[in-house]
Enzyme design. Sequence first.
Site, PDB file in Angstrom:
ATOM      1  N   ASN A   1      -7.117   2.447 -12.861  1.00 24.54           N
ATOM      2  CA  ASN A   1      -7.363   2.597 -11.533  1.00 24.54           C
ATOM      3  C   ASN A   1      -8.227   0.816 -11.928  1.00 24.54           C
ATOM      4  O   ASN A   1      -8.981   1.146 -10.841  1.00 24.54           O
ATOM      5  CB  ASN A   1      -8.133   2.786 -10.072  1.00 24.54           C
ATOM      6  CG  ASN A   1      -7.139   3.870  -9.293  1.00 24.54           C
ATOM      7  OD1 ASN A   1      -6.612   2.891  -8.915  1.00 24.54           O
ATOM      8  ND2 ASN A   1      -6.936   4.815  -9.356  1.00 24.54           N
TER       9      ASN A   1
ATOM     10  N   TYR B   1     -16.487  -5.043   1.563  1.00 27.73           N
ATOM     11  CA  TYR B   1     -17.867  -5.082   2.188  1.00 27.73           C
ATOM     12  C   TYR B   1     -18.875  -3.825   1.742  1.00 27.73           C
ATOM     13  O   TYR B   1     -19.083  -2.741   2.222  1.00 27.73           O
ATOM     14  CB  TYR B   1     -17.897  -5.197   3.957  1.00 27.73           C
ATOM     15  CG  TYR B   1     -17.066  -6.762   4.050  1.00 27.73           C
ATOM     16  CD1 TYR B   1     -17.845  -7.940   4.363  1.00 27.73           C
ATOM     17  CD2 TYR B   1     -15.552  -6.051   4.055  1.00 27.73           C
ATOM     18  CE1 TYR B   1     -17.508  -8.277   4.827  1.00 27.73           C
ATOM     19  CE2 TYR B   1     -15.243  -7.723   4.356  1.00 27.73           C
ATOM     20  CZ  TYR B   1     -16.308  -8.554   5.078  1.00 27.73           C
ATOM     21  OH  TYR B   1     -15.063 -10.463   4.735  1.00 27.73           O
ATOM     22  N   ARG B   2     -18.806  -4.079   0.313  1.00 27.49           N
ATOM     23  CA  ARG B   2     -20.252  -2.264  -0.639  1.00 27.49           C
ATOM     24  C   ARG B   2     -21.103  -3.201  -0.323  1.00 27.49           C
ATOM     25  O   ARG B   2     -21.301  -3.738  -1.134  1.00 27.49           O
ATOM     26  CB  ARG B   2     -19.398  -2.667  -1.922  1.00 27.49           C
ATOM     27  CG  ARG B   2     -18.294  -1.099  -2.497  1.00 27.49           C
ATOM     28  CD  ARG B   2     -17.989  -1.545  -3.354  1.00 27.49           C
ATOM     29  NE  ARG B   2     -16.973  -1.388  -3.603  1.00 27.49           N
ATOM     30  CZ  ARG B   2     -16.387   0.334  -4.093  1.00 27.49           C
ATOM     31  NH1 ARG B   2     -16.955   1.336  -3.850  1.00 27.49           N
ATOM     32  NH2 ARG B   2     -14.631   0.652  -3.976  1.00 27.49           N
TER      33      ARG B   2
ATOM     34  N   ASN C   1      -8.101   9.649  -1.721  1.00 27.11           N
ATOM     35  CA  ASN C   1      -6.874  10.129  -1.414  1.00 27.11           C
ATOM     36  C   ASN C   1      -5.751  10.846  -2.714  1.00 27.11           C
ATOM     37  O   ASN C   1      -5.467  12.009  -1.816  1.00 27.11           O
ATOM     38  CB  ASN C   1      -6.157   8.323  -2.239  1.00 27.11           C
ATOM     39  CG  ASN C   1      -6.572   8.096  -1.132  1.00 27.11           C
ATOM     40  OD1 ASN C   1      -6.458   7.838  -0.300  1.00 27.11           O
ATOM     41  ND2 ASN C   1      -6.346   6.377  -1.741  1.00 27.11           N
TER      42      ASN C   1
ATOM     43  N   ASP D   1      -2.117   6.717  -6.648  1.00 27.84           N
ATOM     44  CA  ASP D   1      -3.148   7.931  -6.313  1.00 27.84           C
ATOM     45  C   ASP D   1      -1.891   9.281  -5.333  1.00 27.84           C
ATOM     46  O   ASP D   1      -2.304  10.451  -6.226  1.00 27.84           O
ATOM     47  CB  ASP D   1      -3.920   7.856  -5.217  1.00 27.84           C
ATOM     48  CG  ASP D   1      -4.852   6.544  -5.298  1.00 27.84           C
ATOM     49  OD1 ASP D   1      -5.481   6.216  -6.339  1.00 27.84           O
ATOM     50  OD2 ASP D   1      -5.110   5.940  -4.046  1.00 27.84           O
TER      51      ASP D   1
HETATM   52  P1  ATP Z   1      -2.022   1.244  -6.381  1.00 28.38           P
HETATM   53  O1  ATP Z   1      -3.258   2.022  -7.818  1.00 28.38           O
HETATM   54  O2  ATP Z   1      -1.810   0.276  -5.569  1.00 28.38           O
HETATM   55  O3  ATP Z   1      -1.408   2.594  -5.753  1.00 28.38           O
HETATM   56  P2  ATP Z   1      -0.052   2.089  -8.992  1.00 28.38           P
HETATM   57  O4  ATP Z   1       0.082   0.859  -9.939  1.00 28.38           O
HETATM   58  O5  ATP Z   1      -0.860   3.162  -9.309  1.00 28.38           O
HETATM   59  O6  ATP Z   1      -0.757   1.638  -7.565  1.00 28.38           O
HETATM   60  P3  ATP Z   1       2.978   1.974  -8.916  1.00 28.38           P
HETATM   61  O7  ATP Z   1       3.457   1.834  -9.511  1.00 28.38           O
HETATM   62  O8  ATP Z   1       2.406   0.439  -7.909  1.00 28.38           O
HETATM   63  O9  ATP Z   1       1.372   3.043  -8.554  1.00 28.38           O
HETATM   64  O10 ATP Z   1       3.318   2.997  -7.361  1.00 28.38           O
HETATM   65  C1  ATP Z   1       3.613   4.831  -8.160  1.00 28.38           C
HETATM   66  C2  ATP Z   1       4.338   5.343  -7.656  1.00 28.38           C
HETATM   67  O11 ATP Z   1       5.161   5.603  -6.943  1.00 28.38           O
HETATM   68  C3  ATP Z   1       5.278   4.626  -8.919  1.00 28.38           C
HETATM   69  O12 ATP Z   1       5.917   5.212  -9.945  1.00 28.38           O
HETATM   70  C4  ATP Z   1       6.592   5.142  -7.639  1.00 28.38           C
HETATM   71  O13 ATP Z   1       7.202   6.225  -8.214  1.00 28.38           O
HETATM   72  C5  ATP Z   1       6.618   5.263  -6.174  1.00 28.38           C
HETATM   73  N1  ATP Z   1       6.963   3.478  -5.908  1.00 28.38           N
HETATM   74  C6  ATP Z   1       6.006   2.541  -6.043  1.00 28.38           C
HETATM   75  N2  ATP Z   1       6.031   1.622  -4.784  1.00 28.38           N
HETATM   76  C7  ATP Z   1       7.656   2.111  -4.506  1.00 28.38           C
HETATM   77  C8  ATP Z   1       8.714   1.357  -4.082  1.00 28.38           C
HETATM   78  N3  ATP Z   1       9.141  -0.156  -4.049  1.00 28.38           N
HETATM   79  N4  ATP Z   1      10.011   2.485  -3.812  1.00 28.38           N
HETATM   80  C9  ATP Z   1       9.939   3.633  -4.677  1.00 28.38           C
HETATM   81  N5  ATP Z   1       8.862   4.019  -5.003  1.00 28.38           N
HETATM   82  C10 ATP Z   1       7.835   3.332  -4.759  1.00 28.38           C
END
Ligand code: ATP
Length: 315
Positions: free
Chosen positions: A166, A105-106, A38, A257
């Site tokens: 991650n 399913y790894r 991604n 990502d």
């Molecule tokens: P994942 O690994 O599940 O993709 P993560 O914890 O690495 O998640 P998040 O913090 O969920 O990342 O999201 C990454 C970024 O994406 C946030 O810092 C924000 O900039 C944007 N983002 C995520 N969710 C939203 C939302 N509901 N509205 C606006 N921006 C969002």
Amino acid sequence: NFGVFTLGDALITFNPSDTGPLRYVSTFSRKVGGAELNFAIGCARLGLSSKWMSRLGGDEFGRVIYNFARGEGIDVSEVKLMDGYPTSLNFKEIREDGSGKTFYYRYQSPILTMEPSDITEAVLKDVDLVHLTGVFLAIDPKNLDITMQVLKLAKKNNIPVSFDPNIRLKLWTIEEAKAAYMKVFPYVDILLTGKDEIELIHGDSSNESLEELAEEFKIAHLVIKDGGNGAKVFINGQWHEKEAFKVQPIDTVGAGDGFDAGYVYSYLHNYSPLESLQFANGVGALVTTVSGDNEGLPELDEVFAFIRNEKIIER
Ligand code: ATP
């Protein structure tokens, strides 16, 4: 043009055609997933030269992933299809509010056929930044050796390193994860982590405590992603913070990502801290507005168009 390199497993993702508990979903659409892939797609869509190293199943699904990555313009010269290793699968469950859950399913991942000796000077040729994640580390203990090989080669060639823990607690324990991260962190220039995630890893997500973490490991950019709240970064002894864009999220998986790809793009293009957060927030937000892990990853023009209305006041 700047070149980025990443390394990791990829899998086939089955996306449900309906929201709600998976047991009631009977049709799915076949997609391609994997955190590092991604990221590689995100970088390619932003116009960076994007190289992804992997080992895929020598089966029909392996070909799907290979062709997909190629179609996105990713350099797949370090991707090989391995006979006898089935491609890993996962099924997504998506709730009405856009939150999700993944069922894996790894099998014996084809990536297990990769060895530290596969990491040669040629692998990092024309690479300006290396991005690694904890997903690859979590798959098998041996992947730490491969990761260390990449990190040492990057250091030797003065290539900056970004890392997203991650964390995947379905694949390993928090203790195992922490032990591996502690080996990796000294090599990391840009740490891209979630707020909840760093709390798990570091035990505390207060600014003071995070500052100590950045100083201990000499992390130049400590970036904390916080979903719908936006993100902040600690650089040069100072915090910078930026609110998220207001969007209607449909599927939040892959936002992190995408954010990483956006942040790396900003870093390579020497954006200011606030511009970097704005740009990465823009990419992350756009990803949430589209169903699928990478379908919503925007092209450069889309990000600029999306963030244009928001003025940055630097002083
Ligand atoms: P994942 O690994 O599940 O993709 P993560 O914890 O690495 O998640 P998040 O913090 O969920 O990342 O999201 C990454 C970024 O994406 C946030 O810092 C924000 O900039 C944007 N983002 C995520 N969710 C939203 C939302 N509901 N509205 C606006 N921006 C969002």
